[in-house]
Design a protein around this motif. Sequence first.
Motif, short mmCIF file in Angstrom:
data_model
loop_
_atom_site.label_atom_id
_atom_site.label_comp_id
_atom_site.label_asym_id
_atom_site.label_seq_id
_atom_site.Cartn_x
_atom_site.Cartn_y
_atom_site.Cartn_z
N GLY A 123 0.79 -1.23 0.00
CA GLY A 123 0.00 0.00 0.00
C GLY A 123 0.82 1.27 0.00
O GLY A 123 0.25 2.37 0.10
N CYS A 124 2.13 1.15 -0.09
CA CYS A 124 3.01 2.33 -0.14
C CYS A 124 4.00 2.15 -1.28
O CYS A 124 5.19 1.92 -1.07
N GLU A 125 3.50 2.27 -2.48
CA GLU A 125 4.32 2.07 -3.70
C GLU A 125 5.35 3.19 -3.79
O GLU A 125 5.08 4.35 -3.48
N ALA A 126 6.56 2.85 -4.23
CA ALA A 126 7.69 3.78 -4.18
C ALA A 126 7.44 5.06 -4.98
O ALA A 126 7.76 6.16 -4.52
N ALA A 141 11.46 12.81 6.66
CA ALA A 141 10.71 11.63 6.20
C ALA A 141 11.08 10.42 7.05
O ALA A 141 12.23 9.96 7.04
N VAL A 142 10.10 9.91 7.80
CA VAL A 142 10.28 8.73 8.64
C VAL A 142 9.37 7.64 8.11
O VAL A 142 8.16 7.82 8.00
N VAL A 143 9.96 6.51 7.76
CA VAL A 143 9.15 5.40 7.27
C VAL A 143 9.29 4.20 8.20
O VAL A 143 10.34 3.96 8.80
N ALA A 181 5.10 7.44 7.12
CA ALA A 181 4.46 6.42 6.28
C ALA A 181 4.93 5.04 6.76
O ALA A 181 6.01 4.90 7.34
N PRO A 182 4.13 3.97 6.47
CA PRO A 182 2.81 4.03 5.85
C PRO A 182 1.64 3.77 6.80
O PRO A 182 0.50 3.96 6.43
N TRP A 201 0.66 9.09 6.12
CA TRP A 201 0.22 8.31 4.96
C TRP A 201 -0.99 7.48 5.38
O TRP A 201 -1.09 7.02 6.52
N ASP A 202 -1.92 7.26 4.46
CA ASP A 202 -3.17 6.58 4.79
C ASP A 202 -3.07 5.09 4.48
O ASP A 202 -3.65 4.59 3.52
#
Length: 349
Positions: A123-126, A141-143, A181-182, A201-202
């Motif tokens: 659900g979190c395509e690059a 940006a924290v993933v 994200a995500p 991110w949703d």
Amino acid sequence: MSATDYAASQQVVRNYLDQVSLPAPVSAAREAELVEQATALLRAKDATLVAHYYVDESLQALAEATGGCVSDSLDMARFGQTAEASTLVVAGVSFMGETAKILSPEKRVWMPQLAATCSLDIGCEAGAYRAWRRQYPDHVAVVYANTSAAVKAEADWVVTSSIAVEVVEHLHAQGKSILWAPDKHLGGYVQKQTGADMLLWDGACIVHEEFRTRGLDDIKRIYPQAAILVHPESPDEMVAMADAVGSTKQLIEAARRLPHSHLIVATDKGIFYKMRQAVPDKVLLEAPTRGVGGDCVSCAHCPWMAMNSLERLVNCLHSDGVGHSIEVDEATRIGALRSLTRMVEFQRA
């Protein structure tokens, strides 16, 4: 990310679910035979088995018995860096294999089932993430670790659920705004704990999003003295009812710490193998999902984690990793290494 985009990403997840191929059950005799074969092959291939808490308990037991590792994704990554074996066999999902390869490029990294992925990763395509990040150049940006190597390469930090709050507290103290994200549920939990300025991110985990407070109310009526243990990927209303909230490893620690004799556990039921070892005298209860009286996508067990099996492990080892090998292109690896190194070094500090 818009509601429309979220709906589209969830349809992609459902399409992936249609392709899941679960291993057939085996007899006790066959399992013993497979354990014997896998043990010999791990030794012959100079390989060590690194297993997540959510895979089948037969794989967790084998990892323990052969000097491997059973843990959460952070400790799996750290173990892989220090393991003496030239080959890491990662029983988990694809982002875990990628992380092992990024941190240990000199080692061969194999997986029993390369198709084992993760709904958060899907659900979190690059490309979509890259475009979203460019809209907020002043944010850090924290993933979450449950993302592809390509997404990690776009990020400043990678976190696991065990250190997410601490990392965001660290950044918030520096006056940073966060692009997260995500997983929206984990992100919302971190935001409440830290007070940080965060854009989320949703996305959501199909396992943890299945837990429902109505079912929790029902089981609490039967076991009113039970403690509730919740993973922060669960919806906010579940977290609000919890006696302990944390990562897989932290929930096992909470099971030891809490005085309650009964524990209601709201995370993937694969954790019960290690939790039973930690608290053999306590009663462990699965938190209800919407599978009771309704549709359920995962029913408290990740279908991709369930793709790992002893038979597939043996096939992987017999094949010398052909069709099972994780590869990450060098440009992506170097980009992802920066954010992953921050995670590992932060934990060590």
